[in-house]
Write an enzyme that holds these catalytic residues in place. Structure first.
Site, PDB file in Angstrom:
ATOM      1  N   GLU A   5      -5.589  10.511 -10.836  1.00 35.38           N
ATOM      2  CA  GLU A   5      -6.127  10.598  -9.484  1.00 35.38           C
ATOM      3  C   GLU A   5      -5.177  11.381  -8.579  1.00 35.38           C
ATOM      4  OE1 GLU A   5      -7.674   6.878  -8.132  1.00 35.38           O
ATOM      5  OE2 GLU A   5      -7.243   7.287  -6.028  1.00 35.38           O
ATOM      6  N   GLU A  47     -10.477  10.971  -1.842  1.00 38.94           N
ATOM      7  CA  GLU A  47     -10.190  10.142  -0.666  1.00 38.94           C
ATOM      8  C   GLU A  47      -9.664  10.978   0.496  1.00 38.94           C
ATOM      9  OE1 GLU A  47      -7.099   7.614  -2.680  1.00 38.94           O
ATOM     10  OE2 GLU A  47      -6.027   7.873  -0.802  1.00 38.94           O
ATOM     11  N   LYS A  81      -5.550   0.170 -12.460  1.00 35.09           N
ATOM     12  CA  LYS A  81      -4.987   1.464 -12.066  1.00 35.09           C
ATOM     13  C   LYS A  81      -3.549   1.281 -11.607  1.00 35.09           C
ATOM     14  CE  LYS A  81      -5.979   3.848  -8.276  1.00 35.09           C
ATOM     15  NZ  LYS A  81      -6.906   4.391  -7.271  1.00 35.09           N
ATOM     16  N   ASP A  91     -14.913   8.984   0.502  1.00 34.78           N
ATOM     17  CA  ASP A  91     -14.339   8.022   1.443  1.00 34.78           C
ATOM     18  C   ASP A  91     -15.266   7.845   2.646  1.00 34.78           C
ATOM     19  OD1 ASP A  91     -11.339   6.869   2.386  1.00 34.78           O
ATOM     20  OD2 ASP A  91     -12.659   7.465   4.023  1.00 34.78           O
ATOM     21  N   ASP A 131      -2.645   7.193 -10.765  1.00 35.24           N
ATOM     22  CA  ASP A 131      -2.814   7.792  -9.437  1.00 35.24           C
ATOM     23  C   ASP A 131      -1.488   8.395  -8.974  1.00 35.24           C
ATOM     24  OD1 ASP A 131      -3.362   8.404  -6.795  1.00 35.24           O
ATOM     25  OD2 ASP A 131      -4.013   6.392  -6.220  1.00 35.24           O
ATOM     26  N   LYS A 135       0.138   3.365 -10.061  1.00 35.91           N
ATOM     27  CA  LYS A 135       0.700   4.543  -9.396  1.00 35.91           C
ATOM     28  C   LYS A 135       1.686   5.236 -10.327  1.00 35.91           C
ATOM     29  CE  LYS A 135      -1.200   3.690  -5.342  1.00 35.91           C
ATOM     30  NZ  LYS A 135      -2.096   4.617  -4.636  1.00 35.91           N
ATOM     31  N   GLY A 151       0.789  -1.227   0.000  1.00 36.35           N
ATOM     32  CA  GLY A 151       0.000   0.000   0.000  1.00 36.35           C
ATOM     33  C   GLY A 151       0.817   1.271   0.000  1.00 36.35           C
ATOM     34  N   SER A 152       2.130   1.168  -0.134  1.00 37.96           N
ATOM     35  CA  SER A 152       2.940   2.386  -0.143  1.00 37.96           C
ATOM     36  C   SER A 152       2.809   3.104  -1.480  1.00 37.96           C
ATOM     37  CB  SER A 152       4.400   2.056   0.127  1.00 37.96           C
ATOM     38  OG  SER A 152       4.937   1.310  -0.928  1.00 37.96           O
ATOM     39  N   HIS A 184     -13.732   5.584  -2.642  1.00 39.34           N
ATOM     40  CA  HIS A 184     -12.410   5.142  -2.229  1.00 39.34           C
ATOM     41  C   HIS A 184     -12.551   3.890  -1.374  1.00 39.34           C
ATOM     42  CE1 HIS A 184      -8.836   5.582   0.680  1.00 39.34           C
ATOM     43  NE2 HIS A 184      -8.376   5.123  -0.458  1.00 39.34           N
ATOM     44  N   ALA A 185     -11.778   2.896  -1.720  1.00 40.96           N
ATOM     45  CA  ALA A 185     -11.744   1.697  -0.876  1.00 40.96           C
ATOM     46  C   ALA A 185     -10.272   1.312  -0.727  1.00 40.96           C
ATOM     47  CB  ALA A 185     -12.580   0.591  -1.487  1.00 40.96           C
ATOM     48  N   GLY A 186     -10.009   0.089  -0.368  1.00 41.50           N
ATOM     49  CA  GLY A 186      -8.616  -0.348  -0.326  1.00 41.50           C
ATOM     50  C   GLY A 186      -7.968  -0.229   1.038  1.00 41.50           C
TER      51      GLY A 186
END
Lengths: 451, 451
Positions: free
Chosen positions: A277, A306, A221, A329, A251, A223, A26-27, A356-358
């Site tokens: 994003e 988010e 998607k 969010d 994103d 980064k 998730g970084s 927004h999820a995740g």
């Protein structure tokens, strides 16, 4: 004999953290070492029923929401009956976010609003459990007037009045029923962010894309924002692998200033991203609008939300054309009461919502609310809406979101799906859970709490 | 022998509150029972020098900034030398507000940003004391390049670049010297809010206005927004008493929605207010711009900023025409490092700055910074700037702001003037100070802290 009303008698709070920074799950370019965390609030009642709510954070600072919650809660909910809250929920919400002294340290933003979300989520959970329904079903079964009553229109009446909301929510019951059935049968489209993290090698990206394609996913998607050449390389691989037709989103996690965002995205426009994003500061409405205007000729929209702090900010993003995809969010906004008017404003201004999820529990809350809102509860959704999926950590929840293929399906269990398994609480309470104790002993983590 | 560098070795924090709600001092239409408070941080060093900084709040929630500060501080300042911080202060500031996990619970807004302010204020105090100068003098004596180095330009480069800032700050040293001397001799104009609080009777308003006129004041601000007829009555009395030429301002403390603000102010336009302050949500840039546009034909400007959360928001208020008077706050923004670029953007976009004061220690900080900025430090100010005054509680400070007639004069003592007298600490620490113990025993207050 008269029934005893359900009354909130006390509050538990827990600082739950998961050591995700050890794997850098998730970084991104800005949040380099997140420990996915939940500031969990549990409302106790004069019965066996409880209400559970959480706020998602990424580690340090989680206890601040926690302290804030205890404080706010004691003033505002303990001793009240559930009915006295939900019968005029919009007014209750307004009183809470405008508490005469506490509002100074917000208002309606940052820590205090995250804490508001956890509390409000817990009230919704309690309410839905009392009714024996999942939250989305509770919403679907409410009348337009009841839905309007949970909302607060302060500061947004220039774009959405109570009367307009009521009008938007009043539809043919048969249409509503049909939408609900479709949603239950077909679920709800999701996209994946798992195929193209910063620094992945070509071959790894290709393999991951193919795996997701095989599993039925067709929106991806990745980064961007750290290195333009590397972004071009990874976008090239993804676009080649998924083909020219499928949606590809990028994103930047707030990495750029406005001129840089425009320059960078023009450089990436040949890969035809659907959206960029979080190109810049989440507070920069006019900056987003400027970026959107510059990128519109390239067919690239701007997605954000988010970290959008409240409905007043959403109102402006929508008014200014700074948001072509609205990524509300479930914890950043002050709960369902605030999400509802944002959905309605987005509908009015013709902007699709892609929640927004995740984060921890976000998938579950989105499954509860976005479904209800795309179907019947809000009665207004016509446009396709996506949300992202990242399933890790859902094993710690009692009722993880159900995802089959590239589609979510609504939960069937009563409540708001924010309940952690008891094993998760005993292992991951920070810093005294068994897993944190082990990590701290091993020198892999340290206790950064000082309260 | 080499000199030992000044190093920050520890942090004290204090939750100071003053029971102003017992007299309803400072109350308004939205903040009905404020206890003026300070989250005080004291940096300890390897010498006898200390740095003191505060954040102003209005009571409940003060301890949240306090917990946050301790936490952030341990990560970010303890163990560092002062020089390692201030030599690249802009970069240090950016790292602090973007700390990889803590930024999630902001970023740069609400509790976490208020805490940042207290910390940053304390560093400036420490720095100025080491140099043996008041903060304004420290700023005046810095080169343009040194001033630019304390600023961070992330997210504002579309309006203000580092190069532009450098250019704006580079002026003839003789002009700078002359401005400094003028400021020291003539002081700095202030206005009063004390004559027309909500609910005051005609005669009381008339007497107070005359007292202030006799004392040399000629700008008056009154609260509005609770009742239109009562606002008209009080404005009538004030306008009659102060005459047609003097400036009269009104303040709604976020009371209205956008359409209501426009309607209400048109109704009050015959009394020719110079500005309407905080007509609606402090987050509503586009709403303020709409109000400003509607009221421009009536000669009424919009003033806001005391709850404006960061420089990205100020940038937009200035861009959108939503702010004709920029009321920057010394604690709401993250300290002098963030105030400086806001001053420069306001200068560039031709908007006068009228700093928010009136809270605990705010007058003192404004005296330190706005003076420096109207004169030589920033080298750029040409327009008349006012700030409000309310002197109560300054008796608790070691070096209260000096106000003669309707003018402030800059402090001569080293530091940032945020130091409380020891008696104030022992009496007003919440909840264990002697005065709070007495009030709680007497049933006049209660301990709302739960941490």
């Amino acid at each position: 004999m008269e029934e005893v009303p359900l009354r909130i008698t006390g509050v538990q709070t827990h600082d739950l953290r998961f050591p995700t920074s050890l794997q850098l799950d998730g970084s991104d370019a800005v949040h380099t070492d997140p420990d996915y965390s939940a500031a969990l609030v549990i409302l106790e009642t004069n019965t066996a029923l409880q209400g559970h709510g959480t706020t998602f954070t990424i580690g340090r600072g989680n206890e601040i929401g926690y302290v804030r919650m205890r404080q706010a809660l004691q003033f505002l909910v303990v001793g009240k009956t559930l009915d006295s809250i939900v019968d005029n929920f919009g007014k209750f919400w307004d009183n809470m976010v405008n508490e005469s002294q506490l509002r100074w340290i917000g208002p309606q933003k940052g820590v205090s609003h995250l804490a508001t979300a956890a509390l409000v989520n817990a009230i919704w959970d309690l309410w839905a459990r009392r009714e024996g329904k999942p939250v989305w079903q509770l919403l679907c079964d409410m009348t337009p007037q009841q839905l309007v009553n949970v909302m607060d229109f302060r500061y947004i009446s220039d774009v959405l009045t109570k009367e307009e909301a009521l009008d938007m929510l009043t539809i043919d019951p048969d249409v509503q029923k049909e939408r609900e059935e479709t949603m239950l049968k077909d679920g709800y489209p999701a996209y994946t962010t798992a195929a193209g993290w910063l620094g992945y090698k070509d071959e790894k990206i290709r393999v991951l894309c193919r795996q997701y394609l095989d599993a039925g996913w067709d929106e991806f998607k990745i980064k961007v924002g750290q290195d333009l050449a590397d972004d071009r390389r990874r976008l090239q691989v993804v676009r080649e692998t998924i083909g020219p037709e499928r949606n590809l989103m990028v994103d930047a996690n707030q990495r750029w200033d406005v001129p840089e965002a425009i320059y960078w995205m023009k450089e990436l426009s040949e890969f035809r991203p659907l959206w960029i994003e979080e190109p810049t500061s989440p507070d920069d409405i006019l900056g987003h609008a400027q970026i959107a205007k510059a990128l519109a000729p390239y067919g690239i929209g701007v997605a954000t939300g988010e970290m959008c702090q409240n409905k007043v900010m959403f109102k402006q993003f929508l008014q200014a054309g700074g948001m072509q995809f609205c990524q509300v969010d479930s914890c950043r906004l002050g709960g369902i009461n605030e999400i509802l008017p944002v959905y309605l404003m987005a509908h009015k201004l013709n902007v699709p919502v892609c929640p927004h999820a995740g984060g921890i529990c976000l998938n579950e809350m989105v499954a509860s609310t976005s479904r209800c809102l795309i179907t019947s509860a809000c009665r207004v959704a016509r446009r396709n809406r996506r949300h992202r999926v990242r399933q890790h950590l859902s094993e710690h929840l009692e009722t993880p979101a159900v995802c089959r293929g590239a589609r979510y399906f609504p939960p069937q269990e009563p409540g708001y799906s924010c309940r952690f398994r008891p094993e998760a609480l005993s292992a991951f309470r920070f810093p005294d859970g068994t897993e944190w104790k082990r990590l701290i002993r091993a020198g892999l983590a340290r206790n950064t709490r000082t309260d």
